[in-house]
Design a protein around this motif. Structure first.
Motif, short mmCIF file in Angstrom:
data_model
loop_
_atom_site.label_atom_id
_atom_site.label_comp_id
_atom_site.label_asym_id
_atom_site.label_seq_id
_atom_site.Cartn_x
_atom_site.Cartn_y
_atom_site.Cartn_z
N SER A 139 55.81 61.79 32.16
CA SER A 139 55.05 62.64 31.15
C SER A 139 53.62 62.19 30.53
CB SER A 139 56.25 62.46 29.78
OG SER A 139 56.36 61.34 29.52
N ASN A 140 53.58 60.88 30.90
CA ASN A 140 52.18 60.28 30.24
C ASN A 140 51.05 60.58 31.33
OD1 ASN A 140 53.27 59.21 27.98
ND2 ASN A 140 54.05 57.45 29.01
N PHE A 141 51.37 61.19 32.49
CA PHE A 141 50.26 61.40 33.42
C PHE A 141 50.01 62.99 33.48
CE2 PHE A 141 52.84 57.82 34.88
CZ PHE A 141 51.86 57.02 34.98
N VAL A 173 46.57 59.13 36.00
CA VAL A 173 46.54 59.82 37.44
C VAL A 173 48.01 58.83 37.79
CG1 VAL A 173 45.73 59.80 39.78
CG2 VAL A 173 44.22 60.16 37.69
N LEU A 174 48.82 59.87 38.56
CA LEU A 174 49.95 58.89 39.24
C LEU A 174 49.81 59.44 40.77
CD1 LEU A 174 52.87 57.53 39.15
CD2 LEU A 174 53.79 59.90 38.70
N CYS A 175 49.85 58.55 41.59
CA CYS A 175 49.80 58.57 43.01
C CYS A 175 51.15 58.68 43.51
CB CYS A 175 48.92 57.72 43.78
SG CYS A 175 48.66 58.13 45.44
N VAL A 176 51.67 59.79 44.07
CA VAL A 176 52.90 59.88 44.64
C VAL A 176 53.09 59.80 45.89
CG1 VAL A 176 55.17 61.25 44.71
CG2 VAL A 176 53.84 61.25 42.67
N LYS A 197 49.89 70.30 34.43
CA LYS A 197 49.26 68.99 35.19
C LYS A 197 48.17 69.31 36.13
CE LYS A 197 53.38 66.15 34.47
NZ LYS A 197 52.70 65.15 33.64
N ILE A 198 47.24 68.51 36.30
CA ILE A 198 46.54 68.79 37.73
C ILE A 198 47.16 68.34 38.85
CG2 ILE A 198 44.05 68.09 38.66
CD1 ILE A 198 43.00 67.68 35.64
N ILE A 199 47.29 68.96 40.06
CA ILE A 199 48.09 68.42 41.08
C ILE A 199 46.90 68.52 42.18
CG2 ILE A 199 49.90 69.07 42.61
CD1 ILE A 199 50.78 68.66 39.80
#
Length: 128
Positions: free
Chosen positions: A61-63, A17-20, A92-94
């Motif tokens: 790319s790894n998320f 998971v990446l939080c932006v 990706k799951i957004i």
């Protein structure tokens, strides 16, 4: 925070998971307290202090899960970038979170309509 709770569950389930976030403060918070990775919108899209200056884009790319936190704080140009990102990354799951009752975006959204009404009508896509 409910969407962040869902993101935590996804992370525990093996997703990356990446939080932006719209600010460094939030991005750092998610790096240290809630999730393992957080970046700003500018970092994700490779934008410096202004739209005219560039920095290296963050390699996502790894998320496989991207959480756009406080999306209503994003400017119109940033919302456009988010929309293109979502369309380009169907694999990706957004997740997006935002509250129109909190802080508003820095730029003017509309002089004609209420911010809530305008954003809900013109976002052009629905994020779940």
């Amino acid at each position: 925070m409910e969407n962040i709770t869902h993101a935590r569950k996804l992370e525990k389930g093996g997703h990356t998971v990446l939080c932006v976030c719209p600010s460094n403060v939030l991005a750092q918070k998610y790096c240290t307290q809630d999730l393992k990775s957080g970046v700003t919108l500018n970092e994700l899209f490779g934008i410096g202090l202004s739209d005219n200056t560039k920095i290296e884009k963050f390699d996502d790319s790894n998320f496989d899960v991207i959480v756009f936190d406080e999306i209503y704080m994003a400017s119109i140009s940033m919302l456009k970038r988010i929309k293109h990102y979502v369309e380009k990354h169907e694999n990706k799951i957004i997740i997006a979170t935002g509250d129109t009752e909190q802080n508003e975006a820095i730029d003017i959204v509309s002089s004609e309509l209420d911010v809530d009404e305008y954003m809900n009508r013109h976002m052009g896509y629905t994020l779940h």
